[in-house]
Design an enzyme around this catalytic site. Structure first.
Site, PDB file in Angstrom:
ATOM      1  CB  SER A 187      -1.037  -0.529   1.087  1.00 54.24           C
ATOM      2  OG  SER A 187      -1.884  -0.785   1.531  1.00 54.24           O
TER       3      SER A 187
HETATM    4  N1  SAH Z   1      -0.577  -5.030   4.077  1.00 53.34           N
HETATM    5  C1  SAH Z   1       0.326  -5.684   3.026  1.00 53.34           C
HETATM    6  C2  SAH Z   1      -0.865  -5.009   1.369  1.00 53.34           C
HETATM    7  C3  SAH Z   1      -1.495  -5.920   1.459  1.00 53.34           C
HETATM    8  S1  SAH Z   1      -1.830  -6.320  -0.133  1.00 53.34           S
HETATM    9  C4  SAH Z   1       1.077  -5.065   2.937  1.00 53.34           C
HETATM   10  O1  SAH Z   1       1.909  -4.025   3.823  1.00 53.34           O
HETATM   11  O2  SAH Z   1       2.257  -5.270   2.161  1.00 53.34           O
HETATM   12  C5  SAH Z   1      -3.415  -7.569   0.476  1.00 53.34           C
HETATM   13  C6  SAH Z   1      -3.250  -8.913   0.470  1.00 53.34           C
HETATM   14  O3  SAH Z   1      -3.926  -9.672   1.275  1.00 53.34           O
HETATM   15  C7  SAH Z   1      -2.283  -9.636  -0.941  1.00 53.34           C
HETATM   16  O4  SAH Z   1      -1.392 -10.394  -0.670  1.00 53.34           O
HETATM   17  C8  SAH Z   1      -3.714 -10.728  -0.518  1.00 53.34           C
HETATM   18  O5  SAH Z   1      -3.060 -11.927  -1.685  1.00 53.34           O
HETATM   19  C9  SAH Z   1      -4.252 -10.492   0.120  1.00 53.34           C
HETATM   20  N2  SAH Z   1      -4.918 -11.559   0.576  1.00 53.34           N
HETATM   21  C10 SAH Z   1      -6.522 -11.374  -0.257  1.00 53.34           C
HETATM   22  N3  SAH Z   1      -7.403 -12.041   0.548  1.00 53.34           N
HETATM   23  C11 SAH Z   1      -7.074 -12.314   1.675  1.00 53.34           C
HETATM   24  C12 SAH Z   1      -7.686 -13.441   2.920  1.00 53.34           C
HETATM   25  N4  SAH Z   1      -8.837 -13.811   2.272  1.00 53.34           N
HETATM   26  N5  SAH Z   1      -6.596 -13.972   3.713  1.00 53.34           N
HETATM   27  C13 SAH Z   1      -5.483 -14.067   3.867  1.00 53.34           C
HETATM   28  N6  SAH Z   1      -5.166 -13.088   3.173  1.00 53.34           N
HETATM   29  C14 SAH Z   1      -5.518 -12.630   2.152  1.00 53.34           C
END
Ligand code: SAH
Length: 223
Positions: A67
């Site tokens: 993000s």
């Molecule tokens: N917090 C992260 C940004 C995450 S982007 C950072 O600091 O880099 C969103 C993430 O959520 C992705 O890696 C995606 O694979 C994950 N995601 C999507 N659906 C999910 C679920 N049901 N449970 C866990 N992770 C999930």
């Protein structure tokens, strides 16, 4: 004056805190300090280190994103983390948000559905000496994590179509707080949910855009 890629990463990080965070209203000094301490360049793909402090989200592995710095700081501020707080993070991604929460003294459990993202995130936190404060899990975080519930703090870093019922129930009834983007696949509102007993008070902090939360209480994979 900007000297492009020649500015040191430390100088770029300090400028990010001043220009992208402080100037836009992030007030919590502890959050600003953590954002100024954690090297974001460790969390972006090797070929993009020169963009680590750009004012935008960046692609990481597995089609996911890290993000934008502002949204990480804003979500962290809204979560109101106190040292020692147990925090459930849904969506580990690069591990950057988890690192910021651990830097603030949070005890983080982070869940990622794409298991191939976890070893890298773990290695980065180890390198920073923050891994003791973070536990990694693979799975569908839209269902939360019963083990460890109720959670004083829940942060969801992927977009949900609604507030997952299970996450609501796993939030601490004694002032538990959740930050979660809710809306369509393309556009969401950043919601802050505070639970007092059987009341959940919600407010929006404004529009945002996240990759979808895929899972039983999120979006369908194919839709
Ligand atoms: N917090 C992260 C940004 C995450 S982007 C950072 O600091 O880099 C969103 C993430 O959520 C992705 O890696 C995606 O694979 C994950 N995601 C999507 N659906 C999910 C679920 N049901 N449970 C866990 N992770 C999930």
């Amino acid at each position: 004056m900007r000297i492009g890629g020649e500015r040191s990463l430390e100088a770029q990080r300090a400028a990010m805190v001043a220009d992208q965070l402080r100037a836009r209203g992030v007030r919590d000094e502890r959050v600003l300090k953590a954002m100024g301490a954690v090297p974001r360049e460790l969390f972006v793909p090797d070929g993009r280190r020169d963009q680590a402090y750009a004012d935008e989200a960046l692609p990481i592995e597995a089609g996911q994103t890290i993000s934008q710095p502002y949204i990480v700081a804003r979500m962290t501020e809204l979560l109101a983390v106190r040292p020692g707080d147990r925090i459930l993070e849904i969506g580990t991604g690069s591990g950057y948000q988890a690192a910021i929460l651990a830097e603030l003294g949070g005890r983080v459990t982070t869940i990622e559905r794409q298991s191939d993202l976890i070893p890298q995130a773990r290695a980065r936190l180890e390198e920073l000496g923050l891994a003791d404060g973070v536990e990694f899990r693979t799975g569908d975080g839209s269902k939360g994590l019963l083990e460890g519930a109720p959670w004083p703090r829940i942060i969801v870093t992927a977009a949900a179509p609604g507030i997952p019922r299970t996450l609501r129930e796993q939030l601490d009834p004694n002032g538990g707080r959740m930050v979660i983007p809710v809306g369509s696949r393309d556009r969401q509102d950043l919601l802050v949910v505070v639970r007092q007993g059987d009341e959940w008070i919600e407010r929006s902090d404004g529009p945002c855009v996240f990759v979808p939360l895929i899972g039983s209480e999120g979006f369908d994979y194919d839709a």
